[in-house]
Design a protein around this motif. Structure first.
Motif, PDB file in Angstrom:
ATOM      1  N   GLN A 370       0.813  -1.210   0.000  1.00  0.00           N
ATOM      2  CA  GLN A 370       0.000   0.000   0.000  1.00  0.00           C
ATOM      3  C   GLN A 370       0.853   1.270   0.000  1.00  0.00           C
ATOM      4  O   GLN A 370       0.346   2.359   0.231  1.00  0.00           O
ATOM      5  N   ALA A 371       2.137   1.140  -0.236  1.00  0.00           N
ATOM      6  CA  ALA A 371       3.011   2.318  -0.256  1.00  0.00           C
ATOM      7  C   ALA A 371       2.547   3.301  -1.322  1.00  0.00           C
ATOM      8  O   ALA A 371       2.070   2.922  -2.396  1.00  0.00           O
ATOM      9  N   VAL A 372       2.700   4.574  -1.019  1.00  0.00           N
ATOM     10  CA  VAL A 372       2.295   5.601  -1.977  1.00  0.00           C
ATOM     11  C   VAL A 372       3.262   5.647  -3.147  1.00  0.00           C
ATOM     12  O   VAL A 372       4.402   5.178  -3.053  1.00  0.00           O
ATOM     13  N   ARG A 373       2.804   6.224  -4.256  1.00  0.00           N
ATOM     14  CA  ARG A 373       3.602   6.211  -5.475  1.00  0.00           C
ATOM     15  C   ARG A 373       4.681   7.294  -5.446  1.00  0.00           C
ATOM     16  O   ARG A 373       4.445   8.413  -5.009  1.00  0.00           O
ATOM     17  N   GLY A 374       5.855   6.962  -5.947  1.00  0.00           N
ATOM     18  CA  GLY A 374       6.940   7.932  -6.068  1.00  0.00           C
ATOM     19  C   GLY A 374       7.482   7.930  -7.484  1.00  0.00           C
ATOM     20  O   GLY A 374       7.638   6.874  -8.089  1.00  0.00           O
ATOM     21  N   ASP A 375       7.780   9.099  -8.034  1.00  0.00           N
ATOM     22  CA  ASP A 375       8.244   9.210  -9.413  1.00  0.00           C
ATOM     23  C   ASP A 375       9.692   9.668  -9.468  1.00  0.00           C
ATOM     24  O   ASP A 375      10.105  10.557  -8.742  1.00  0.00           O
ATOM     25  N   SER A 376      10.454   9.047 -10.367  1.00  0.00           N
ATOM     26  CA  SER A 376      11.812   9.497 -10.698  1.00  0.00           C
ATOM     27  C   SER A 376      12.725   9.581  -9.489  1.00  0.00           C
ATOM     28  O   SER A 376      13.534  10.504  -9.364  1.00  0.00           O
ATOM     29  N   ILE A 377      12.626   8.634  -8.577  1.00  0.00           N
ATOM     30  CA  ILE A 377      13.512   8.605  -7.418  1.00  0.00           C
ATOM     31  C   ILE A 377      14.484   7.431  -7.587  1.00  0.00           C
ATOM     32  O   ILE A 377      14.054   6.295  -7.758  1.00  0.00           O
ATOM     33  N   PRO A 378      15.799   7.681  -7.600  1.00  0.00           N
ATOM     34  CA  PRO A 378      16.759   6.589  -7.828  1.00  0.00           C
ATOM     35  C   PRO A 378      16.724   5.564  -6.709  1.00  0.00           C
ATOM     36  O   PRO A 378      16.589   5.901  -5.541  1.00  0.00           O
ATOM     37  N   GLN A 379      16.835   4.306  -7.091  1.00  0.00           N
ATOM     38  CA  GLN A 379      16.809   3.224  -6.119  1.00  0.00           C
ATOM     39  C   GLN A 379      18.169   2.536  -6.049  1.00  0.00           C
ATOM     40  O   GLN A 379      18.892   2.448  -7.031  1.00  0.00           O
ATOM     41  N   GLU A 380      18.479   2.025  -4.887  1.00  0.00           N
ATOM     42  CA  GLU A 380      19.649   1.174  -4.689  1.00  0.00           C
ATOM     43  C   GLU A 380      19.176  -0.235  -4.425  1.00  0.00           C
ATOM     44  O   GLU A 380      18.311  -0.459  -3.586  1.00  0.00           O
ATOM     45  N   GLY A 381      19.728  -1.189  -5.137  1.00  0.00           N
ATOM     46  CA  GLY A 381      19.401  -2.577  -4.862  1.00  0.00           C
ATOM     47  C   GLY A 381      20.088  -3.040  -3.581  1.00  0.00           C
ATOM     48  O   GLY A 381      21.007  -2.413  -3.075  1.00  0.00           O
ATOM     49  N   ALA A 382      19.623  -4.119  -3.032  1.00  0.00           N
ATOM     50  CA  ALA A 382      20.217  -4.677  -1.815  1.00  0.00           C
ATOM     51  C   ALA A 382      19.913  -6.165  -1.774  1.00  0.00           C
ATOM     52  O   ALA A 382      18.950  -6.628  -2.387  1.00  0.00           O
ATOM     53  N   PRO A 383      20.736  -6.948  -1.101  1.00  0.00           N
ATOM     54  CA  PRO A 383      20.472  -8.380  -0.993  1.00  0.00           C
ATOM     55  C   PRO A 383      19.109  -8.620  -0.361  1.00  0.00           C
ATOM     56  O   PRO A 383      18.592  -7.789   0.388  1.00  0.00           O
ATOM     57  N   GLY A 384      18.485  -9.736  -0.670  1.00  0.00           N
ATOM     58  CA  GLY A 384      17.177 -10.036  -0.128  1.00  0.00           C
ATOM     59  C   GLY A 384      17.242 -10.580   1.281  1.00  0.00           C
ATOM     60  O   GLY A 384      18.307 -10.851   1.838  1.00  0.00           O
ATOM     61  N   GLY A 385      16.049 -10.718   1.852  1.00  0.00           N
ATOM     62  CA  GLY A 385      15.907 -11.390   3.127  1.00  0.00           C
ATOM     63  C   GLY A 385      16.651 -10.745   4.267  1.00  0.00           C
ATOM     64  O   GLY A 385      16.622  -9.531   4.458  1.00  0.00           O
ATOM     65  N   ALA A 386      17.334 -11.580   5.053  1.00  0.00           N
ATOM     66  CA  ALA A 386      17.977 -11.131   6.280  1.00  0.00           C
ATOM     67  C   ALA A 386      19.049 -10.081   6.027  1.00  0.00           C
ATOM     68  O   ALA A 386      19.212  -9.147   6.813  1.00  0.00           O
ATOM     69  N   ALA A 387      19.796 -10.216   4.924  1.00  0.00           N
ATOM     70  CA  ALA A 387      20.860  -9.250   4.633  1.00  0.00           C
ATOM     71  C   ALA A 387      20.278  -7.863   4.381  1.00  0.00           C
ATOM     72  O   ALA A 387      20.819  -6.858   4.844  1.00  0.00           O
ATOM     73  N   TRP A 388      19.169  -7.825   3.671  1.00  0.00           N
ATOM     74  CA  TRP A 388      18.519  -6.536   3.417  1.00  0.00           C
ATOM     75  C   TRP A 388      17.986  -5.946   4.719  1.00  0.00           C
ATOM     76  O   TRP A 388      18.160  -4.763   4.997  1.00  0.00           O
ATOM     77  N   LEU A 389      17.342  -6.764   5.533  1.00  0.00           N
ATOM     78  CA  LEU A 389      16.800  -6.293   6.808  1.00  0.00           C
ATOM     79  C   LEU A 389      17.913  -5.723   7.676  1.00  0.00           C
ATOM     80  O   LEU A 389      17.781  -4.645   8.257  1.00  0.00           O
ATOM     81  N   ARG A 390      19.023  -6.423   7.721  1.00  0.00           N
ATOM     82  CA  ARG A 390      20.155  -5.986   8.553  1.00  0.00           C
ATOM     83  C   ARG A 390      20.695  -4.640   8.058  1.00  0.00           C
ATOM     84  O   ARG A 390      21.016  -3.743   8.854  1.00  0.00           O
ATOM     85  N   ALA A 391      20.768  -4.478   6.735  1.00  0.00           N
ATOM     86  CA  ALA A 391      21.283  -3.224   6.169  1.00  0.00           C
ATOM     87  C   ALA A 391      20.350  -2.058   6.464  1.00  0.00           C
ATOM     88  O   ALA A 391      20.788  -0.963   6.840  1.00  0.00           O
ATOM     89  N   MET A 392      19.038  -2.264   6.321  1.00  0.00           N
ATOM     90  CA  MET A 392      18.090  -1.170   6.519  1.00  0.00           C
ATOM     91  C   MET A 392      17.948  -0.791   7.995  1.00  0.00           C
ATOM     92  O   MET A 392      17.826   0.389   8.336  1.00  0.00           O
ATOM     93  N   VAL A 393      17.959  -1.765   8.870  1.00  0.00           N
ATOM     94  CA  VAL A 393      17.929  -1.454  10.305  1.00  0.00           C
ATOM     95  C   VAL A 393      19.198  -0.724  10.698  1.00  0.00           C
ATOM     96  O   VAL A 393      19.184   0.260  11.438  1.00  0.00           O
ATOM     97  N   GLY A 394      20.331  -1.175  10.174  1.00  0.00           N
ATOM     98  CA  GLY A 394      21.605  -0.535  10.482  1.00  0.00           C
ATOM     99  C   GLY A 394      21.678   0.901  10.016  1.00  0.00           C
ATOM    100  O   GLY A 394      22.378   1.720  10.625  1.00  0.00           O
ATOM    101  N   ARG A 395      20.956   1.219   8.952  1.00  0.00           N
ATOM    102  CA  ARG A 395      20.934   2.593   8.442  1.00  0.00           C
ATOM    103  C   ARG A 395      19.820   3.419   9.075  1.00  0.00           C
ATOM    104  O   ARG A 395      19.516   4.527   8.623  1.00  0.00           O
TER     105      ARG A 395
END
Length: 404
Positions: A370-395
């Motif tokens: 249900q996230a709202v729409r965003g236009d023209s915002i650059p994205q960074e990929g990240a590993p899936g699952g636990a590695a991604w969770l760890r990176a986002m919590v850490g940031r």
């Protein structure tokens, strides 16, 4: 396109009464308002007030600001300017703007009236022109075209005898402003247009100021001209107070005389900080009228990504992976957006987006689809699952939300 948005755009094309347009703007949902900058407002308000305001206040203010931008722009260009006649209109703003300007012009050194894309800034210009004061207004190309169309539609209006609008994105625009100040004339500028020959994203003639602890790089060309010609600067913001529209003045910034060298540099730096400090203070109360808030990220200095204490971050990750808790988006610095079919976390301070892996949905308390729409915002990929969770919590983009 939703029915509400289609109705609004139809009214733009064919005209509407005040009540009809007001109702149409307020009928649009957040999904509709996203097309007019809602997500940029949300990000920029989080960057300034995420640690000071509740998430609910940020959301409500972002919504009010984008609606205010639509409403005030329509009201001015589609109603106020077409209503100008051969006799000057009475002042639209309260607070003694014209009298303050006349008293400072009487000093004989010209005047720079400085404001921002906040509230009723357009009426400052037309009130001055309707008072019979020759006023020079620097504009970006799109705004210059709006005024050009308005003048073509009302060529006999009295205000155009005194309303001199200049395109500063073309050769000669800045020179015309310098001539006006050099001849001890009156210039009015919404400084946070932040444009010139290199456009609003250019890096020339900028200085750094702070707004609520955030660093921003702003154009200082007009302030440099004021120092060079010894021109006083009158800060003014026009915002709503109930049913009235009132000017709020800052302290006059007066170089005292023509300045050069280190004295001019010091004056420009001090004036820039004082002016943008006034804007920051005003936004604390009137950010719901911030017409330029959807472009604030163009001149804000991106910050480094956040860092949560490693032990605390690992404790959150462990609880989530073991199924004892879930995470939520940290409202102090992040928001969730949908872009190109993906969901991402947008860091409001670093202005970077991080794609949410499909297998991370169970980590969240809320439904991320249900996230709202965003236009023209650059994205960074990240590993899936636990590695991604760890990176986002850490940031510091995710926080513990609930225990199961």
């Amino acid at each position: 396109m939703s029915d509400a948005r289609s109705h609004y755009e139809e009214l733009l094309a064919k005209g509407a009464t005040h009540s009809t347009m007001h109702a149409a703007i307020h009928a649009m949902t957040d999904a509709d308002l996203a097309s007019y900058g809602l997500n940029a407002y949300r990000m920029n308000l989080i960057s300034l007030f995420g640690s000071l305001w509740s998430p609910q206040r940020v959301e409500a203010t972002a919504r009010s600001a984008v609606r205010s931008k639509l409403w005030l722009g329509w009201e001015y260009y589609q109603h106020h300017l077409p209503g100008q006649g051969t006799l000057p209109s009475p002042p639209h703003l309260l607070g003694g703007l014209v009298e303050r300007v006349q008293s400072l012009l009487a000093l004989g050194r010209g005047l720079l009236v400085a404001s921002f894309h906040q509230g009723h800034m357009r009426h400052i210009a037309s009130d001055l022109a309707n008072a019979g004061l020759h006023m020079h207004l620097p504009l970006a190309t799109d705004a210059w075209r709006d005024y050009q169309a308005a003048q073509a539609a009302t060529p006999g209006a009295a205000m155009w005898q005194y309303f001199h609008y200049l395109n500063v994105e073309v050769p000669g625009g800045a020179l015309a402003l310098a001539r006006a100040l050099g001849r001890k004339g009156l210039v009015y500028s919404t400084l946070d247009g932040n444009t010139g020959m290199d456009g609003p994203r250019g890096t020339e003639r900028r200085t750094q100021v702070s707004m609520h602890g955030r660093n921003v790089m702003v154009k200082d060309g007009l302030l440099t001209m004021a120092a060079k010609f010894g021109t006083p600067i009158l800060p003014v913001i026009a915002h709503s107070e109930g049913d009235s529209r009132v000017c709020r003045f800052g302290t006059v910034l007066d170089p005292g005389a023509r300045l050069s060298g280190s004295e001019a540099t010091a004056f420009v730096a001090g004036a820039a900080q004082s002016l943008y400090g006034l804007l920051a203070d005003d936004l604390s109360e009137y950010a719901g009228e911030w017409c330029g808030g959807d472009l604030f990220h163009q001149w804000r200095v991106p910050e480094a990504h956040g860092e949560m204490d490693a032990a605390a971050a690992e404790n959150i990750v462990r609880q989530v992976l073991e199924g004892h808790a879930r995470v939520a988006v940290n409202p102090r610095r992040a928001t969730a957006l949908a872009a190109s079919g993906d969901v991402m976390l947008l860091d409001a301070l670093s202005m970077r987006g991080y794609k949410v892996p499909a297998n991370a949905a169970d980590f969240f308390e809320e439904d991320m689809s249900q996230a709202v729409r965003g236009d023209s915002i650059p994205q960074e990929g990240a590993p899936g699952g636990a590695a991604w969770l760890r990176a986002m919590v850490g940031r510091d983009l995710l926080m513990l939300s609930a225990r199961r």
